[in-house]
Design a protein around this motif. Structure first.
Motif, mmCIF file in Angstrom:
data_model
loop_
_atom_site.group_PDB
_atom_site.id
_atom_site.type_symbol
_atom_site.label_atom_id
_atom_site.label_comp_id
_atom_site.label_asym_id
_atom_site.label_seq_id
_atom_site.Cartn_x
_atom_site.Cartn_y
_atom_site.Cartn_z
ATOM 1 N N GLY A 72 0.801 -1.220 0.000
ATOM 2 C CA GLY A 72 0.000 0.000 0.000
ATOM 3 C C GLY A 72 0.828 1.261 0.000
ATOM 4 N N ILE A 73 2.085 1.159 -0.437
ATOM 5 C CA ILE A 73 2.996 2.295 -0.471
ATOM 6 C C ILE A 73 3.262 2.694 -1.923
ATOM 7 N N LEU A 74 3.107 3.963 -2.223
ATOM 8 C CA LEU A 74 3.449 4.481 -3.543
ATOM 9 C C LEU A 74 4.918 4.858 -3.548
ATOM 10 N N LEU A 75 5.711 4.163 -4.359
ATOM 11 C CA LEU A 75 7.131 4.455 -4.504
ATOM 12 C C LEU A 75 7.319 5.210 -5.823
ATOM 13 N N ILE A 76 7.802 6.439 -5.724
ATOM 14 C CA ILE A 76 7.938 7.296 -6.897
ATOM 15 C C ILE A 76 9.373 7.230 -7.414
ATOM 16 N N PRO A 77 9.578 6.938 -8.707
ATOM 17 C CA PRO A 77 10.946 6.953 -9.247
ATOM 18 C C PRO A 77 11.523 8.357 -9.203
ATOM 19 N N ALA A 78 12.747 8.466 -8.725
ATOM 20 C CA ALA A 78 13.307 9.793 -8.487
ATOM 21 C C ALA A 78 14.828 9.728 -8.494
ATOM 22 N N LEU A 83 23.438 19.459 -10.604
ATOM 23 C CA LEU A 83 23.464 20.312 -11.786
ATOM 24 C C LEU A 83 24.276 21.564 -11.481
ATOM 25 N N CYS A 84 25.334 21.769 -12.233
ATOM 26 C CA CYS A 84 26.175 22.955 -12.054
ATOM 27 C C CYS A 84 26.632 23.087 -10.601
ATOM 28 N N GLY A 85 26.925 21.959 -9.966
ATOM 29 C CA GLY A 85 27.420 21.960 -8.600
ATOM 30 C C GLY A 85 26.368 22.007 -7.524
ATOM 31 N N ALA A 86 25.087 22.008 -7.901
ATOM 32 C CA ALA A 86 23.995 22.111 -6.923
ATOM 33 C C ALA A 86 23.105 20.877 -6.989
ATOM 34 N N ASP A 87 22.674 20.401 -5.819
ATOM 35 C CA ASP A 87 21.781 19.245 -5.755
ATOM 36 C C ASP A 87 20.351 19.653 -6.089
ATOM 37 N N VAL A 88 19.693 18.781 -6.848
ATOM 38 C CA VAL A 88 18.300 18.981 -7.253
ATOM 39 C C VAL A 88 17.595 17.634 -7.178
ATOM 40 N N ILE A 89 16.422 17.589 -6.562
ATOM 41 C CA ILE A 89 15.620 16.365 -6.525
ATOM 42 C C ILE A 89 14.563 16.446 -7.608
ATOM 43 N N VAL A 90 14.512 15.409 -8.444
ATOM 44 C CA VAL A 90 13.516 15.327 -9.511
ATOM 45 C C VAL A 90 12.700 14.059 -9.295
ATOM 46 N N LEU A 91 11.394 14.201 -9.208
ATOM 47 C CA LEU A 91 10.492 13.088 -8.921
ATOM 48 C C LEU A 91 9.687 12.696 -10.154
ATOM 49 N N ASN A 92 9.428 11.385 -10.254
ATOM 50 C CA ASN A 92 8.657 10.810 -11.359
ATOM 51 C C ASN A 92 9.387 10.998 -12.680
ATOM 52 N N VAL A 93 10.629 10.571 -12.684
ATOM 53 C CA VAL A 93 11.517 10.768 -13.828
ATOM 54 C C VAL A 93 12.138 9.437 -14.212
ATOM 55 N N THR A 94 12.642 9.333 -15.443
ATOM 56 C CA THR A 94 13.297 8.111 -15.918
ATOM 57 C C THR A 94 14.800 8.315 -15.996
ATOM 58 N N GLY A 95 15.520 7.192 -16.088
ATOM 59 C CA GLY A 95 16.961 7.273 -16.229
ATOM 60 C C GLY A 95 17.380 7.973 -17.506
ATOM 61 N N GLU A 96 16.637 7.732 -18.579
ATOM 62 C CA GLU A 96 16.942 8.383 -19.849
ATOM 63 C C GLU A 96 16.775 9.894 -19.738
ATOM 64 N N GLU A 97 15.767 10.318 -19.003
ATOM 65 C CA GLU A 97 15.533 11.758 -18.874
ATOM 66 C C GLU A 97 16.631 12.441 -18.071
ATOM 67 N N ILE A 118 5.901 15.885 -13.353
ATOM 68 C CA ILE A 118 7.122 15.744 -12.561
ATOM 69 C C ILE A 118 7.112 16.820 -11.474
ATOM 70 N N PHE A 119 7.976 16.627 -10.491
ATOM 71 C CA PHE A 119 8.018 17.540 -9.343
ATOM 72 C C PHE A 119 9.471 17.699 -8.934
ATOM 73 N N THR A 120 9.900 18.940 -8.724
ATOM 74 C CA THR A 120 11.295 19.201 -8.391
ATOM 75 C C THR A 120 11.394 19.912 -7.047
ATOM 76 N N ILE A 121 12.426 19.548 -6.284
ATOM 77 C CA ILE A 121 12.634 20.094 -4.941
ATOM 78 C C ILE A 121 14.068 20.597 -4.824
ATOM 79 N N ALA A 122 14.246 21.728 -4.166
ATOM 80 C CA ALA A 122 15.577 22.230 -3.823
ATOM 81 C C ALA A 122 15.939 21.678 -2.448
#
Length: 284
Positions: A72-78, A83-97, A118-122
């Protein structure tokens, strides 16, 4: 698109989610617990949405996704990208992307193509350790849907205050996560959202963007603070170096196993070996 009935295994009108977690699958960090251990702990603590955010790689083990859904747990690929030395979280994304993301303009193009799917977090934006984006967040704010409340804070030691000001200024939701690298660290820092009718990544993102959220991120105790500092600055760097050395040794062994033996080199080596064993004759 994975969909889980929201009423299954749910408690009340809110559900708990953590969108920044690492496991031993991480190619760069040295983590000592598995994805299945994470799922078991998440189920015991009543979590319904998770994202395993490996560094510069998308977690894509389909059996783990299936096992999560059965719980009953939704696991989102992420992924947690740099990028340019800064961490960025990208959710619901593929390896190719993510392979095509080299800078923030690439991220803008991907966001334009994918829209709200998709959803992005700093993550930890104003912390001096790691690869935080810092003040550049103001310039790249259009690349983000949300800003993270980092778990590591106590009293005056709280760079999240600056994150809160930026989020308020630009109308971005704040999201609490664990950024767990140790299993016991998972479960204390998380975000709660109203239960959607169907538990899909897109529905979760819609609720997050509405910013009707409950954040759970208690300040560190003194013991937590000391152990976190020890882990961040001593234990974890040591583990990462040990992991890199191990990977180098494995890669070297694989290269040696694939390298064909050159008969000429073998003969030359034998001749050189024999010549070294022959007695030297002194010239008169």
């Amino acid at each position: 698109m994975l969909s889980i009935p929201a009423g299954e295994n749910g408690k009340g009108d809110w559900l708990k989610l953590d969108l920044h977690i690492h496991t031993l699958d991480d190619p760069k960090d040295a983590v000592d617990y598995s994805a299945h251990q994470l799922l078991e702990r998440a189920r015991a603590l009543g979590f319904r949405v998770l994202a395993i955010t490996l560094h510069d790689a998308v977690f894509d083990r389909q059996q783990v996704f299936a096992d999560a859904a059965a719980m009953g747990i939704l696991l989102i690929p992420a992924a947690e990208l740099r990028l340019c030395g800064a961490d960025v979280i990208v959710l619901n994304v593929t390896g190719e992307e993510i392979a095509g993301l080299k800078d923030f303009d690439d991220l803008r193009r991907l966001r334009a193509q994918r829209g709200t799917s998709i959803f992005t977090i700093a993550p930890h934006p104003f912390y001096v350790f790691g690869s935080s984006i810092g003040s550049r967040l103001l310039k790249e704010i259009d690349c983000f849907d949300a800003i993270e409340i980092c778990h590591f804070h106590k009293g005056f030691l709280n760079p999240n205050r600056r994150a809160e000001k930026v989020a308020s200024r630009f109308g971005k939701p704040l999201i609490a996560t664990s950024d767990a690298h140790r299993l016991h660290a998972f479960g204390h820092h998380y975000t709660s959202i109203p239960m959607p009718r169907q538990l899909t990544a897109e529905n979760v993102f819609t609720v997050l963007r509405m910013a009707r959220l409950k954040l759970t991120s208690p300040p560190c105790s003194f013991v937590d603070l000391v152990t976190a500092i020890y882990f961040i600055f001593l234990a974890h760097p040591f583990r990462r170096r040990r992991k890199r050395r191990h990977m180098i040794r494995v890669a070297h062994k694989q290269d040696c196993a694939r390298q064909p033996l050159n008969p000429d080199h073998k003969h030359e080596g034998a001749v050189n070996f024999m010549s070294r064993d022959l007695p030297r004759v002194k010239k008169r």
